[in-house]
Design a protein around this motif. Structure first.
Motif, PDB file in Angstrom:
ATOM      1  N   VAL A   1      12.787   4.589   1.941  1.00 32.94           N
ATOM      2  CA  VAL A   1      11.846   3.501   2.157  1.00 32.94           C
ATOM      3  C   VAL A   1      10.982   3.245   0.928  1.00 32.94           C
ATOM      4  CG1 VAL A   1      11.729   4.058   4.619  1.00 32.94           C
ATOM      5  CG2 VAL A   1       9.964   4.934   3.074  1.00 32.94           C
ATOM      6  N   ARG A   2      10.387   2.070   0.926  1.00 28.95           N
ATOM      7  CA  ARG A   2       9.346   1.712  -0.032  1.00 28.95           C
ATOM      8  C   ARG A   2       8.077   1.412   0.757  1.00 28.95           C
ATOM      9  NH1 ARG A   2      13.022   3.371  -2.460  1.00 28.95           N
ATOM     10  NH2 ARG A   2      14.077   2.538  -4.314  1.00 28.95           N
ATOM     11  N   THR A   3       6.991   1.231   0.036  1.00 29.00           N
ATOM     12  CA  THR A   3       5.716   0.916   0.667  1.00 29.00           C
ATOM     13  C   THR A   3       5.498  -0.587   0.693  1.00 29.00           C
ATOM     14  OG1 THR A   3       4.701   3.011   0.015  1.00 29.00           O
ATOM     15  CG2 THR A   3       3.211   1.196   0.525  1.00 29.00           C
ATOM     16  N   GLY A   4       5.339  -1.132   1.895  1.00 23.64           N
ATOM     17  CA  GLY A   4       4.917  -2.516   2.046  1.00 23.64           C
ATOM     18  C   GLY A   4       3.407  -2.582   2.073  1.00 23.64           C
ATOM     19  N   LEU A   5       2.862  -3.667   1.592  1.00 17.95           N
ATOM     20  CA  LEU A   5       1.407  -3.823   1.493  1.00 17.95           C
ATOM     21  C   LEU A   5       1.012  -5.235   1.899  1.00 17.95           C
ATOM     22  CD1 LEU A   5      -1.490  -3.077   0.446  1.00 17.95           C
ATOM     23  CD2 LEU A   5      -0.705  -3.796  -1.830  1.00 17.95           C
ATOM     24  N   SER A   6       0.063  -5.330   2.831  1.00 15.89           N
ATOM     25  CA  SER A   6      -0.442  -6.641   3.242  1.00 15.89           C
ATOM     26  C   SER A   6      -1.956  -6.587   3.367  1.00 15.89           C
ATOM     27  CB  SER A   6       0.159  -7.058   4.593  1.00 15.89           C
ATOM     28  OG  SER A   6       1.546  -7.270   4.500  1.00 15.89           O
ATOM     29  N   ASP A   7      -2.586  -7.735   3.178  1.00 14.22           N
ATOM     30  CA  ASP A   7      -4.020  -7.836   3.432  1.00 14.22           C
ATOM     31  C   ASP A   7      -4.271  -7.697   4.929  1.00 14.22           C
ATOM     32  OD1 ASP A   7      -4.595  -8.246   0.760  1.00 14.22           O
ATOM     33  OD2 ASP A   7      -4.591 -10.427   0.924  1.00 14.22           O
TER      34      ASP A   7
ATOM     35  N   LEU B   1      -3.134   8.278  -0.859  1.00 13.46           N
ATOM     36  CA  LEU B   1      -2.815   8.957   0.396  1.00 13.46           C
ATOM     37  C   LEU B   1      -2.036   8.029   1.320  1.00 13.46           C
ATOM     38  CD1 LEU B   1      -3.037  11.351   2.315  1.00 13.46           C
ATOM     39  CD2 LEU B   1      -5.303  10.507   2.994  1.00 13.46           C
ATOM     40  N   ALA B   2      -2.452   6.771   1.367  1.00 10.39           N
ATOM     41  CA  ALA B   2      -1.726   5.798   2.185  1.00 10.39           C
ATOM     42  C   ALA B   2      -0.268   5.711   1.752  1.00 10.39           C
ATOM     43  CB  ALA B   2      -2.398   4.429   2.089  1.00 10.39           C
ATOM     44  N   ASP B   3      -0.041   5.645   0.455  1.00 12.46           N
ATOM     45  CA  ASP B   3       1.318   5.553  -0.075  1.00 12.46           C
ATOM     46  C   ASP B   3       2.146   6.772   0.324  1.00 12.46           C
ATOM     47  OD1 ASP B   3       3.380   4.368  -1.679  1.00 12.46           O
ATOM     48  OD2 ASP B   3       2.877   5.756  -3.289  1.00 12.46           O
TER      49      ASP B   3
ATOM     50  N   GLN C   1       2.902   1.787  -6.332  1.00 12.03           N
ATOM     51  CA  GLN C   1       4.041   0.882  -6.348  1.00 12.03           C
ATOM     52  C   GLN C   1       4.283   0.390  -4.920  1.00 12.03           C
ATOM     53  OE1 GLN C   1       6.101  -0.077  -9.111  1.00 12.03           O
ATOM     54  NE2 GLN C   1       4.373   0.777 -10.243  1.00 12.03           N
ATOM     55  N   ALA C   2       4.257  -0.913  -4.727  1.00 15.56           N
ATOM     56  CA  ALA C   2       4.394  -1.461  -3.378  1.00 15.56           C
ATOM     57  C   ALA C   2       5.020  -2.847  -3.441  1.00 15.56           C
ATOM     58  CB  ALA C   2       3.039  -1.523  -2.683  1.00 15.56           C
TER      59      ALA C   2
END
Length: 341
Positions: free
Chosen positions: A24-30, A100-102, A69-70
């Protein structure tokens, strides 16, 4: 035998999650929360697992901070996942624990953080800071939002909700775990030890200085939906009644930071919390090289020089802020994963 089985189960879980982390990769949204509290809108970020690989790039970085990286607004993986809410420290912000979130996302978690109005980097309103009881409420509102928003709720397991807080965020976590503010105890503590950091902070923000404010602060601010907590070099342990700390019955990971110059006194903060909460509910750590600001992001190699030139009073936050900080954060990540698995 029980401990051996527990270790074996944890090893299997971490191994399975390590496989997930490779996929997986990290998705990021507001994250924007609009609810009945129109006087206190909340904004921040949500990080989540995705199988997308295109558009991966550095986010939440600048000349000082490495960021992560996201992939912005990526398609989330299907299925319900454990959920963690993060709470930043005094004048921090929702980006502070993105490292930590990542890491949690790579092990299957969805993670959210918001800027607490009044006590964040760009929102230092003294009247909002005075209403410190709203800080735990902010976290509960995030949980309300992710459990009801149709685009997010399908990805959240309501039986696996956790919370972590740094410094003042640690105080927020204790309140959510069942700690009750005790104004008379705090007054007595500060009368005897007026130079303690928490005493100056409560005076600065005029916390519980009126009967109405004291009543609001001393209310039950706990959230039973949260199954476990992590407190990172917390402050304000002495603001909570001894009886309420003795009554906490949910797992706490308490990490103290003994290294470096900090106004956080471990004897009256992290160590005091460990002593007050029933031993069966506390896991306590004090990694010898860990400092209070290692819970912020990793600095870029040139970050210290930039701060020394442009913000010299803040340059200390990047001292030992690259390789050593990454090593310290690896210890914290491992502990959090073990606590929240």
């Amino acid at each position: 035998m029980k401990n051996i089985l527990h270790i074996a189960a944890l090893t299997l879980a971490l191994t399975a999650n390590s496989v997930l982390a490779q996929e997986v990769r990290t998705g990021l949204s507001d994250l924007k929360i609009s609810d009945a509290r129109r006087d206190r809108p909340l904004e921040g970020f949500i990080w989540y697992p995705t199988k997308e690989t295109a558009r991966l790039k550095a986010h939440q970085s600048n000349g000082v901070w490495q960021g992560i990286q996201a992939i912005e607004d990526a398609e989330p993986l299907t299925g319900k996942r454990p959920f963690v809410v993060l709470s930043h420290g005094m004048y921090g912000n929702a980006r502070n624990q993105n490292w930590l979130a990542d890491a949690l996302v790579q092990h299957g978690f969805v993670v959210a953080a918001i800027h607490h109005p009044g006590t964040s980097s760009w929102m230092r309103d003294p009247d909002q800071a005075r209403q410190m009881w709203d800080r735990p409420g902010d976290i509960s509102r995030v949980i309300d939002h992710v459990l009801t928003d149709p685009t997010i709720s399908t990805h959240i397991d309501p039986e696996r909700i956790y919370m972590a807080g740094h410094s003042l965020g640690g105080m927020t976590a204790v309140a959510l775990a069942g700690g009750r503010f005790d104004a008379p105890k705090m007054d007595a503590f500060c009368a005897a030890r007026p130079r303690e950091m928490v005493c100056g902070l409560l005076d600065l923000w005029k916390i519980a200085k009126t009967p109405e404010d004291a009543k609001a602060m001393q209310a039950d601010l706990s959230d039973p939906r949260i199954k476990g907590f992590a407190m990172f070099d917390l402050g304000a342990t002495q603001t909570f009644s001894t009886a309420s700390l003795n009554a906490i019955a949910r797992p706490l990971l308490v990490i103290g930071a003994p290294k470096g110059e900090s106004d956080v006194n471990l004897d009256v903060e992290s160590r005091a919390l460990r002593a007050a909460v029933p031993a069966e509910f506390v896991t306590y750590m004090e990694p010898e090289n860990l400092s209070h600001f290692d819970f912020l992001g990793v600095c870029k190699p040139g970050g210290l020089a930039i701060l020394q030139a442009e913000e010299p009073e803040d340059a200390f936050i990047c001292a030992d802020g690259v390789e050593e900080r990454m090593a310290d954060q690896a210890i914290v990540i491992e502990a959090v994963l073990a606590a929240f698995q």
